[in-house]
Design a protein around this motif. Structure first.
Motif, PDB file in Angstrom:
ATOM      1  N   PRO A  52       0.803  -1.227   0.000  1.00 45.99           N
ATOM      2  CA  PRO A  52       0.000   0.000   0.000  1.00 45.99           C
ATOM      3  C   PRO A  52       0.834   1.274   0.000  1.00 45.99           C
ATOM      4  O   PRO A  52       0.373   2.312  -0.506  1.00 45.99           O
ATOM      5  CB  PRO A  52      -0.810  -0.114   1.298  1.00 45.99           C
ATOM      6  CG  PRO A  52      -0.845  -1.560   1.607  1.00 45.99           C
ATOM      7  CD  PRO A  52       0.467  -2.103   1.138  1.00 45.99           C
ATOM      8  N   GLU A  53       2.064   1.212   0.562  1.00 45.66           N
ATOM      9  CA  GLU A  53       2.923   2.386   0.592  1.00 45.66           C
ATOM     10  C   GLU A  53       3.561   2.652  -0.769  1.00 45.66           C
ATOM     11  O   GLU A  53       4.038   3.762  -1.032  1.00 45.66           O
ATOM     12  CB  GLU A  53       4.026   2.193   1.641  1.00 45.66           C
ATOM     13  CG  GLU A  53       3.541   1.808   3.028  1.00 45.66           C
ATOM     14  CD  GLU A  53       2.982   2.992   3.799  1.00 45.66           C
ATOM     15  OE1 GLU A  53       3.329   4.124   3.442  1.00 45.66           O
ATOM     16  OE2 GLU A  53       2.201   2.769   4.745  1.00 45.66           O
ATOM     17  N   PHE A  58      -2.758  -0.246  -5.307  1.00 49.29           N
ATOM     18  CA  PHE A  58      -2.953  -1.485  -4.553  1.00 49.29           C
ATOM     19  C   PHE A  58      -4.244  -1.401  -3.744  1.00 49.29           C
ATOM     20  O   PHE A  58      -5.125  -2.262  -3.850  1.00 49.29           O
ATOM     21  CB  PHE A  58      -1.756  -1.735  -3.643  1.00 49.29           C
ATOM     22  CG  PHE A  58      -1.840  -3.015  -2.867  1.00 49.29           C
ATOM     23  CD1 PHE A  58      -1.440  -4.211  -3.427  1.00 49.29           C
ATOM     24  CD2 PHE A  58      -2.319  -3.025  -1.561  1.00 49.29           C
ATOM     25  CE1 PHE A  58      -1.518  -5.399  -2.715  1.00 49.29           C
ATOM     26  CE2 PHE A  58      -2.402  -4.191  -0.837  1.00 49.29           C
ATOM     27  CZ  PHE A  58      -2.008  -5.388  -1.411  1.00 49.29           C
ATOM     28  N   GLY A  59      -4.373  -0.376  -2.922  1.00 48.08           N
ATOM     29  CA  GLY A  59      -5.559  -0.248  -2.092  1.00 48.08           C
ATOM     30  C   GLY A  59      -6.831  -0.051  -2.900  1.00 48.08           C
ATOM     31  O   GLY A  59      -7.898  -0.550  -2.531  1.00 48.08           O
ATOM     32  N   THR A  90      -2.802   3.284   5.483  1.00 49.77           N
ATOM     33  CA  THR A  90      -2.733   3.621   4.063  1.00 49.77           C
ATOM     34  C   THR A  90      -3.656   2.752   3.225  1.00 49.77           C
ATOM     35  O   THR A  90      -4.393   3.248   2.362  1.00 49.77           O
ATOM     36  CB  THR A  90      -1.288   3.483   3.560  1.00 49.77           C
ATOM     37  OG1 THR A  90      -0.433   4.298   4.363  1.00 49.77           O
ATOM     38  CG2 THR A  90      -1.176   3.905   2.116  1.00 49.77           C
ATOM     39  N   LEU A  91      -3.621   1.431   3.472  1.00 49.64           N
ATOM     40  CA  LEU A  91      -4.451   0.523   2.679  1.00 49.64           C
ATOM     41  C   LEU A  91      -5.930   0.801   2.896  1.00 49.64           C
ATOM     42  O   LEU A  91      -6.689   0.911   1.928  1.00 49.64           O
ATOM     43  CB  LEU A  91      -4.132  -0.931   3.046  1.00 49.64           C
ATOM     44  CG  LEU A  91      -5.064  -2.001   2.461  1.00 49.64           C
ATOM     45  CD1 LEU A  91      -5.142  -1.907   0.948  1.00 49.64           C
ATOM     46  CD2 LEU A  91      -4.605  -3.395   2.883  1.00 49.64           C
ATOM     47  N   LEU A  96     -11.125   2.496   0.969  1.00 49.45           N
ATOM     48  CA  LEU A  96     -12.401   3.181   1.185  1.00 49.45           C
ATOM     49  C   LEU A  96     -12.672   4.204   0.090  1.00 49.45           C
ATOM     50  O   LEU A  96     -13.809   4.325  -0.382  1.00 49.45           O
ATOM     51  CB  LEU A  96     -12.400   3.868   2.552  1.00 49.45           C
ATOM     52  CG  LEU A  96     -12.548   2.942   3.763  1.00 49.45           C
ATOM     53  CD1 LEU A  96     -12.288   3.715   5.047  1.00 49.45           C
ATOM     54  CD2 LEU A  96     -13.935   2.309   3.794  1.00 49.45           C
ATOM     55  N   ARG A  97     -11.648   4.944  -0.304  1.00 45.55           N
ATOM     56  CA  ARG A  97     -11.852   5.961  -1.329  1.00 45.55           C
ATOM     57  C   ARG A  97     -12.397   5.334  -2.613  1.00 45.55           C
ATOM     58  O   ARG A  97     -13.320   5.869  -3.243  1.00 45.55           O
ATOM     59  CB  ARG A  97     -10.538   6.691  -1.603  1.00 45.55           C
ATOM     60  CG  ARG A  97     -10.699   7.890  -2.526  1.00 45.55           C
ATOM     61  CD  ARG A  97      -9.395   8.613  -2.790  1.00 45.55           C
ATOM     62  NE  ARG A  97      -8.424   7.762  -3.463  1.00 45.55           N
ATOM     63  CZ  ARG A  97      -7.365   7.214  -2.863  1.00 45.55           C
ATOM     64  NH1 ARG A  97      -7.147   7.430  -1.574  1.00 45.55           N
ATOM     65  NH2 ARG A  97      -6.523   6.453  -3.542  1.00 45.55           N
TER      66      ARG A  97
END
Length: 365
Positions: A52-53, A58-59, A90-91, A96-97
């Motif tokens: 995720p970073e 990825f997220g 971060t993930l 969610l977004r």
């Protein structure tokens, strides 16, 4: 000598060598001195960087998967949307977004839960999701989750849970323990007494062969399986490891993005090992769940539309931005020296068959 090292040295002097499992548990999760409870492991300033970073992609793709999985298990309302061991958040924020943009009904039905043992990391996760209009709550353990359908994600979760190791000395299997060097200045591996039987299912092995098992990982998988079987839902887990069990020493430690001595400075470095995905899959199946065929992270992300998402992000970017996106794709899905695509595997499980990757993807070695 740091504080936790002193505590563990006294414990060994008084009670004898520790199992690797007990050592690991103290080094990572001691409430006052553990690596995950007190340290800052993630990012360029920490000891390692997670998927995720590397990129928001990825997220976002995991978020799309969560929406599809929720639909696949019958669109329950309300349901729990949870991440376990979510680092700095971060993930879950990227997830969610994307998910809330994709399906308004998903957003209305979701109750956000953050499963996290570290107070410091839980606070960061709550800050990361504060901008989303969702009822959010932190819990320490899976057992604290309400009895509702669950869509759960975990990235580099199981590799953080402790293992035990047994070693074949040529005549007998012995457990590898953590004791003290002869001068008592350093921690050192020592051998336990001969075991009455070796690991099941192994054929002849040579002296020095190491077998790893993780009761803690199996116990967590069983807990998750019970919740999903009783309440419905799905889980998606990313970790590095193997689908074909067998002997091998995969214990390692990381400090400042480099390999380090796993017995030095307990509480100040990450300790990890490769995950036995076959063992986890068997636990989920035994709990009555569907388990997707073996898949790699790269195969999963490509099936979920990684290249298409990269193209959309790069369409309006300058050349430097497009190059950064290309590098992120290679890091997330590639098989080169720095790629995570084949080293990291994906384990998906659900209370009902799902018509989405990796369930519908051809098995990947």
């Amino acid at each position: 000598m740091n504080a936790l090292a002193g505590i563990l040295k006294r414990r060994i002097a008084e009670r004898g060598p520790l199992t690797l499992e007990a050592w690991w548990e103290a080094a990572l999760f001691d409430r006052a001195h553990g690596y995950y409870t007190t340290g800052n492991p993630l990012g360029a300033e920490g000891d390692f960087i997670t998927a995720p970073e590397i990129s928001q992609m990825f997220g976002e793709l995991v978020g799309a998967w969560c929406v599809m999985a929720w639909r696949g298990v019958g669109r329950p309302s309300p349901f729990l949307l949870a991440e376990i061991g979510g680092g700095r958040g971060t993930l879950i924020a990227d997830l969610l977004r994307a998910a809330l943009r994709l399906d308004a009904d998903f957003a209305r039905a979701a109750r956000l839960r953050l499963v996290e043992v570290s107070d410091r990391l839980a606070a960061e996760q709550l800050r990361a999701v504060a901008r989303f209009d969702l009822p959010a709550r932190r819990v320490r353990r899976v057992e604290e989750l309400e009895r509702l359908p669950l869509i759960l994600v975990g990235n580099e979760l199981f590799d953080a849970l402790p293992i035990r190791q047994i070693v074949f000395d040529g005549t007998a299997w012995r457990e590898r323990l953590v004791g003290l060097s002869p001068d008592t200045e350093r921690f050192a591996f020592v051998s336990g007494p001969p075991l009455t039987k070796g690991p099941p299912g192994l054929g002849p092995v040579e002296a020095g062969a190491v077998y790893e098992a993780s009761p803690a990982r199996s116990a967590l998988a069983a807990t998750l399986a019970r919740h999903l079987a009783a309440n419905g839902g799905a889980g998606l887990f990313f970790d590095y490891g193997h689908w074909a069990p067998g002997p091998g020493d995969t214990l390692q430690a990381l400090r400042r993005h480099a390999f380090a001595d796993p017995l030095a400075e307990p509480g100040r470095r990450d300790i990890t090992s490769h995950v036995d995905f076959a063992a986890l899959a068997e636990v989920f199946r035994a709990g009555g769940l569907q388990v997707a065929p073996p898949a790699t992270q790269g195969g999963f992300l490509l099936a979920m539309g990684l290249l298409e998402r990269a193209g959309a992000l790069g369409a309006g970017a300058e050349e430097a931005g497009r190059e950064a996106i290309r590098a992120a794709v290679e890091r997330l899905a590639g098989s080169g020296e720095t790629g995570m695509g084949t080293l990291f595997k994906v384990l998906a499980t659900a209370s009902a068959p799902l018509d989405l990757p990796p369930f519908v993807q051809a098995p990947v070695d």
